[in-house]
Design a protein around this motif. Structure first.
Motif, PDB file in Angstrom:
ATOM      1  N   ALA A   1      20.136  28.189  -6.285  1.00  0.00           N
ATOM      2  CA  ALA A   1      21.244  28.624  -5.491  1.00  0.00           C
ATOM      3  C   ALA A   1      22.456  27.546  -5.275  1.00  0.00           C
ATOM      4  CB  ALA A   1      20.586  28.723  -3.662  1.00  0.00           C
ATOM      5  N   MET A   2      21.899  26.192  -4.958  1.00  0.00           N
ATOM      6  CA  MET A   2      22.733  24.951  -4.342  1.00  0.00           C
ATOM      7  C   MET A   2      23.908  25.132  -6.054  1.00  0.00           C
ATOM      8  SD  MET A   2      20.661  22.326  -3.426  1.00  0.00           S
ATOM      9  CE  MET A   2      19.170  21.929  -3.657  1.00  0.00           C
TER      10      MET A   2
ATOM     11  N   LEU B   1      10.261  32.634 -13.953  1.00  0.00           N
ATOM     12  CA  LEU B   1       9.136  33.001 -13.891  1.00  0.00           C
ATOM     13  C   LEU B   1       8.926  33.300 -12.149  1.00  0.00           C
ATOM     14  CD1 LEU B   1       6.898  31.367 -15.969  1.00  0.00           C
ATOM     15  CD2 LEU B   1       8.179  33.967 -16.859  1.00  0.00           C
ATOM     16  N   GLU B   2       8.120  34.813 -11.677  1.00  0.00           N
ATOM     17  CA  GLU B   2       8.530  34.659 -10.245  1.00  0.00           C
ATOM     18  C   GLU B   2       6.884  34.999 -10.314  1.00  0.00           C
ATOM     19  OE1 GLU B   2       9.780  37.404  -7.087  1.00  0.00           O
ATOM     20  OE2 GLU B   2       9.273  38.160  -8.147  1.00  0.00           O
ATOM     21  N   PRO B   3       6.065  34.308  -9.060  1.00  0.00           N
ATOM     22  CA  PRO B   3       6.179  33.647  -8.446  1.00  0.00           C
ATOM     23  C   PRO B   3       6.970  32.255  -8.918  1.00  0.00           C
ATOM     24  CG  PRO B   3       4.591  33.207  -8.365  1.00  0.00           C
ATOM     25  CD  PRO B   3       4.417  34.659  -9.282  1.00  0.00           C
ATOM     26  N   PHE B   4       7.528  32.063  -8.435  1.00  0.00           N
ATOM     27  CA  PHE B   4       8.808  30.713  -8.504  1.00  0.00           C
ATOM     28  C   PHE B   4       8.423  29.027  -7.700  1.00  0.00           C
ATOM     29  CE2 PHE B   4      11.593  33.786  -7.267  1.00  0.00           C
ATOM     30  CZ  PHE B   4      12.613  34.401  -8.034  1.00  0.00           C
ATOM     31  N   TYR B   5       8.057  28.423  -7.889  1.00  0.00           N
ATOM     32  CA  TYR B   5       8.392  27.072  -7.623  1.00  0.00           C
ATOM     33  C   TYR B   5       9.155  26.896  -6.583  1.00  0.00           C
ATOM     34  CZ  TYR B   5       7.515  22.562  -6.624  1.00  0.00           C
ATOM     35  OH  TYR B   5       7.428  20.829  -5.780  1.00  0.00           O
ATOM     36  N   ASP B   6       8.883  26.427  -5.234  1.00  0.00           N
ATOM     37  CA  ASP B   6       9.464  26.282  -4.525  1.00  0.00           C
ATOM     38  C   ASP B   6      11.674  26.126  -4.467  1.00  0.00           C
ATOM     39  OD1 ASP B   6       9.213  23.741  -3.994  1.00  0.00           O
ATOM     40  OD2 ASP B   6       8.922  24.356  -2.162  1.00  0.00           O
ATOM     41  N   SER B   7      10.646  25.097  -5.664  1.00  0.00           N
ATOM     42  CA  SER B   7      12.365  23.898  -5.284  1.00  0.00           C
ATOM     43  C   SER B   7      13.601  24.963  -6.537  1.00  0.00           C
ATOM     44  CB  SER B   7      12.564  22.665  -5.775  1.00  0.00           C
ATOM     45  OG  SER B   7      11.920  22.833  -7.171  1.00  0.00           O
TER      46      SER B   7
ATOM     47  N   ALA C   1      16.848  19.806 -10.494  1.00  0.00           N
ATOM     48  CA  ALA C   1      17.675  19.646 -10.203  1.00  0.00           C
ATOM     49  C   ALA C   1      18.822  19.361 -10.939  1.00  0.00           C
ATOM     50  CB  ALA C   1      17.856  18.691  -8.325  1.00  0.00           C
ATOM     51  N   ALA C   2      18.453  18.331 -11.144  1.00  0.00           N
ATOM     52  CA  ALA C   2      20.156  17.737 -12.212  1.00  0.00           C
ATOM     53  C   ALA C   2      20.223  18.530 -12.999  1.00  0.00           C
ATOM     54  CB  ALA C   2      19.672  16.918 -13.233  1.00  0.00           C
ATOM     55  N   ALA C   3      19.177  19.547 -14.412  1.00  0.00           N
ATOM     56  CA  ALA C   3      19.656  20.243 -15.465  1.00  0.00           C
ATOM     57  C   ALA C   3      20.163  21.251 -14.676  1.00  0.00           C
ATOM     58  CB  ALA C   3      18.315  20.850 -15.958  1.00  0.00           C
ATOM     59  N   LEU C   4      19.696  21.610 -13.788  1.00  0.00           N
ATOM     60  CA  LEU C   4      20.417  23.246 -13.222  1.00  0.00           C
ATOM     61  C   LEU C   4      21.700  22.985 -12.612  1.00  0.00           C
ATOM     62  CD1 LEU C   4      17.459  25.053 -11.815  1.00  0.00           C
ATOM     63  CD2 LEU C   4      17.854  25.944 -13.555  1.00  0.00           C
ATOM     64  N   LEU C   5      22.412  22.022 -11.723  1.00  0.00           N
ATOM     65  CA  LEU C   5      23.076  21.993 -11.725  1.00  0.00           C
ATOM     66  C   LEU C   5      24.342  21.524 -12.749  1.00  0.00           C
ATOM     67  CD1 LEU C   5      22.261  19.409  -8.165  1.00  0.00           C
ATOM     68  CD2 LEU C   5      23.623  21.630  -8.390  1.00  0.00           C
TER      69      LEU C   5
ATOM     70  N   LYS D   1      22.222  13.495 -12.869  1.00  0.00           N
ATOM     71  CA  LYS D   1      22.127  12.769 -12.356  1.00  0.00           C
ATOM     72  C   LYS D   1      22.317  11.857 -12.049  1.00  0.00           C
ATOM     73  CE  LYS D   1      18.048   9.247 -13.122  1.00  0.00           C
ATOM     74  NZ  LYS D   1      17.720   9.469 -11.850  1.00  0.00           N
ATOM     75  N   GLN D   2      23.161  10.814 -12.766  1.00  0.00           N
ATOM     76  CA  GLN D   2      23.274   9.722 -11.685  1.00  0.00           C
ATOM     77  C   GLN D   2      24.540   9.912 -10.423  1.00  0.00           C
ATOM     78  OE1 GLN D   2      26.804   8.542 -14.553  1.00  0.00           O
ATOM     79  NE2 GLN D   2      27.522  10.999 -14.094  1.00  0.00           N
ATOM     80  N   PHE D   3      25.057  11.209  -9.605  1.00  0.00           N
ATOM     81  CA  PHE D   3      25.295  11.415  -8.959  1.00  0.00           C
ATOM     82  C   PHE D   3      24.352  12.063  -7.806  1.00  0.00           C
ATOM     83  CE2 PHE D   3      28.993  11.914 -12.076  1.00  0.00           C
ATOM     84  CZ  PHE D   3      29.969  10.635 -11.488  1.00  0.00           C
ATOM     85  N   LEU D   4      23.269  11.988  -8.251  1.00  0.00           N
ATOM     86  CA  LEU D   4      22.090  12.407  -7.361  1.00  0.00           C
ATOM     87  C   LEU D   4      21.082  11.500  -6.664  1.00  0.00           C
ATOM     88  CD1 LEU D   4      20.663  15.229  -8.593  1.00  0.00           C
ATOM     89  CD2 LEU D   4      22.077  15.314  -7.063  1.00  0.00           C
ATOM     90  N   THR D   5      21.066  10.675  -7.682  1.00  0.00           N
ATOM     91  CA  THR D   5      20.172   9.258  -7.361  1.00  0.00           C
ATOM     92  C   THR D   5      20.267   7.733  -7.578  1.00  0.00           C
ATOM     93  OG1 THR D   5      17.916   9.754  -8.552  1.00  0.00           O
ATOM     94  CG2 THR D   5      17.354  10.333  -7.256  1.00  0.00           C
ATOM     95  N   TYR D   6      20.822   8.418  -8.705  1.00  0.00           N
ATOM     96  CA  TYR D   6      21.351   7.171  -9.602  1.00  0.00           C
ATOM     97  C   TYR D   6      20.522   6.206 -10.680  1.00  0.00           C
ATOM     98  CZ  TYR D   6      23.539   3.145 -11.658  1.00  0.00           C
ATOM     99  OH  TYR D   6      23.635   1.908 -12.758  1.00  0.00           O
ATOM    100  N   VAL D   7      19.362   6.051 -10.047  1.00  0.00           N
ATOM    101  CA  VAL D   7      18.331   6.039 -10.869  1.00  0.00           C
ATOM    102  C   VAL D   7      17.563   5.314  -9.295  1.00  0.00           C
ATOM    103  CG1 VAL D   7      19.660   4.103 -12.338  1.00  0.00           C
ATOM    104  CG2 VAL D   7      18.820   3.203 -10.197  1.00  0.00           C
ATOM    105  N   SER D   8      15.657   5.164  -9.938  1.00  0.00           N
ATOM    106  CA  SER D   8      14.763   5.334  -9.123  1.00  0.00           C
ATOM    107  C   SER D   8      13.219   4.707  -9.606  1.00  0.00           C
ATOM    108  CB  SER D   8      14.365   7.182  -8.185  1.00  0.00           C
ATOM    109  OG  SER D   8      14.299   7.138  -9.360  1.00  0.00           O
ATOM    110  N   SER D   9      12.594   4.459  -8.488  1.00  0.00           N
ATOM    111  CA  SER D   9      11.165   4.070  -8.662  1.00  0.00           C
ATOM    112  C   SER D   9      10.986   2.673  -9.862  1.00  0.00           C
ATOM    113  CB  SER D   9      10.679   4.988  -9.602  1.00  0.00           C
ATOM    114  OG  SER D   9      10.731   6.250  -8.424  1.00  0.00           O
TER     115      SER D   9
END
Ligand code: PMP
Ligand code: GLN
Length: 394
Positions: free
Chosen positions: A141-142, A129-135, A113-117, A269-277
């Motif tokens: 699209a996002m 490559l299709e079939p694509f992993y759903d995300s 997500a972060a790379a594409l955004l 990425k910093q505005f999606l989760t900032y950090v995690s785990s």
């Protein structure tokens, strides 16, 4: 999940147009179906056995020792960034600077997500490559970008490299690859990767490559796209601890790329989760340093399970497409006189108490994937045996 081209869903009137075509993910739908019907879940790809006990202990220790219980540093804890860089060097001879060329994310999902955004402008074209992993489709699209499928077709699921060349237009910004490929199990050969690399250089494209199944290649080895000439500087490589260490719930993933690309991805990425785990990051650092014997045994275990399920699915009358990697088998249900994979999967719990995934939801080209069904074999041997027994009812 509804087909990617589905019309706006009337029970979600507030959902914006970018996401309107995306229903609940197929993984959530099918895992809920498995739970509701008490079926064996060969749908969603998660192991039914946790990873190494000493790695789970390392996570417990980190929590007890107060490491990672508060926000870790944005790029990830230094121990993990160093372990990721050491892993890339150890397995592939690729040198990455842990401070500027490694980024820890909330699973591969956030990395994608972060790379594409970060990298796409609205209207940019992304060849995937299709079939694509759903995300992938949802994140493209996002980002307001446009997905352009390069369809892998049964029975071999090899990419048509002439079609790839033809698909590149002045609007193409990025190639989104996945090898080993979910759901087909295709592993791109060094020769195929060489052509992809040549085109990326010639047409000056960025590449995002999802290599979460890098340690599940059963024949030959894994070749990271970033190792090909001219690729390191234009490639964002994504992986994750979920698959390799059987801790999918920890959601520790990462990006390796040159500094300019890592800093772009980090900006999103910093505005999606900032950090995690936090504490899990320390445990994954230990996991990455496990000896070769761990990786070899993990692969051998899954190769044996692949063979067991292949035999069972064949005996049940399905056509099996032999996967070279991942922990999934794609099959064709036509020999059973079935045409619609989605209907087949929805009825399967009732018919024999097993859940699987219809590949058609990963295709824009509904025809191409209509009769394909995916089965996960990252399950205990006795569970796979029981599933195979049940599938005889077909
Ligand atoms: N990419 C592919 C191809 C996958 O199969 C998955 C599912 N594990 C992911 C990304 C997501 O990985 P994570 O659970 O680390 O977010
Ligand atoms: N990657 C897993 C699969 O393909 C599912 C992960 C998820 O549920 N998002 O089955």
């Amino acid at each position: 999940m509804a087909p990617m081209s589905a019309p706006v869903n009337s029970d979600r009137p507030f959902l914006n147009r970018r996401l309107a075509a995306f229903g609940t993910t197929i993984f959530a739908e099918m895992s809920a179906l498995a739970a509701r019907t008490g079926s064996i879940n060969l749908g969603q790809g998660f192991p039914d056995t946790d990873g190494p006990a000493e790695i789970a202990e390392a996570a417990v220790r980190a929590i007890r020792d107060g490491r990672g219980n508060q926000y870790p540093p944005g790029p990830g804890v230094p121990e993990l960034r160093e372990a990721i860089a050491a892993h890339q060097q150890r397995f592939y001879g690729l040198g990455y600077d842990p401070d500027t060329e490694v980024l820890v994310t909330a699973g591969a999902t956030e990395a994608i997500a972060a790379a594409l955004l970060a990298l796409l402008e609205p209207g940019d074209e992304v060849i995937a490559l299709e079939p694509f992993y759903d995300s992938y489709a949802a994140c493209i699209a996002m980002a307001g970008a446009v997905r352009v499928p390069l369809t892998l077709r049964a029975p071999d699921f090899r990419p048509d490299l002439d079609a790839l060349r033809d698909a590149i237009t002045p609007r193409t910004r990025l190639l989104l690859l996945n090898t080993p490929h979910n759901p087909t199990g295709t592993v791109l050969t060094p020769e195929e990767l060489a052509v992809v690399a040549e085109l990326a250089v010639e047409r000056d494209l960025l590449v995002v490559t999802d290599e979460v199944y890098e340690h599940l290649v059963f024949e030959g080895g894994h070749t990271p796209l970033a190792s090909l000439p001219g690729m390191r500087e234009r490639t964002v490589t994504i992986s994750s601890a979920g698959k390799t260490f059987s801790f999918t719930g920890w959601k520790v993933g990462w990006v390796t790329a040159p500094p300019a690309l890592v800093s772009a991805v980090r900006s999103a990425k910093q505005f999606l989760t900032y950090v995690s785990s936090g504490p899990f990051q320390y445990a994954v650092a230990e996991a990455l340093a496990l000896p070769d014997a761990y990786y070899t045994a993990f692969r051998a275990d899954l190769a044996a399970k692949r063979d067991l399920l292949t035999e069972g699915l064949t005996a049940a009358g399905l056509r099996v497409f032999h996967p070279q990697g991942t922990y999934f088998i794609t099959t064709d249900i036509s020999p059973l006189g079935e045409k619609d994979g989605l209907a087949f999967c929805r009825a399967l719990p009732e018919r024999c108490g097993v859940v699987a995934i219809p590949n058609q939801v990963f295709y824009d080209d509904q025809e191409a994937g209509a009769s394909q069904v995916r089965w996960a074999f990252c399950k205990k041997t006795e569970v796979l045996r029981e599933a195979v027994d049940r599938l005889r009812a077909l």
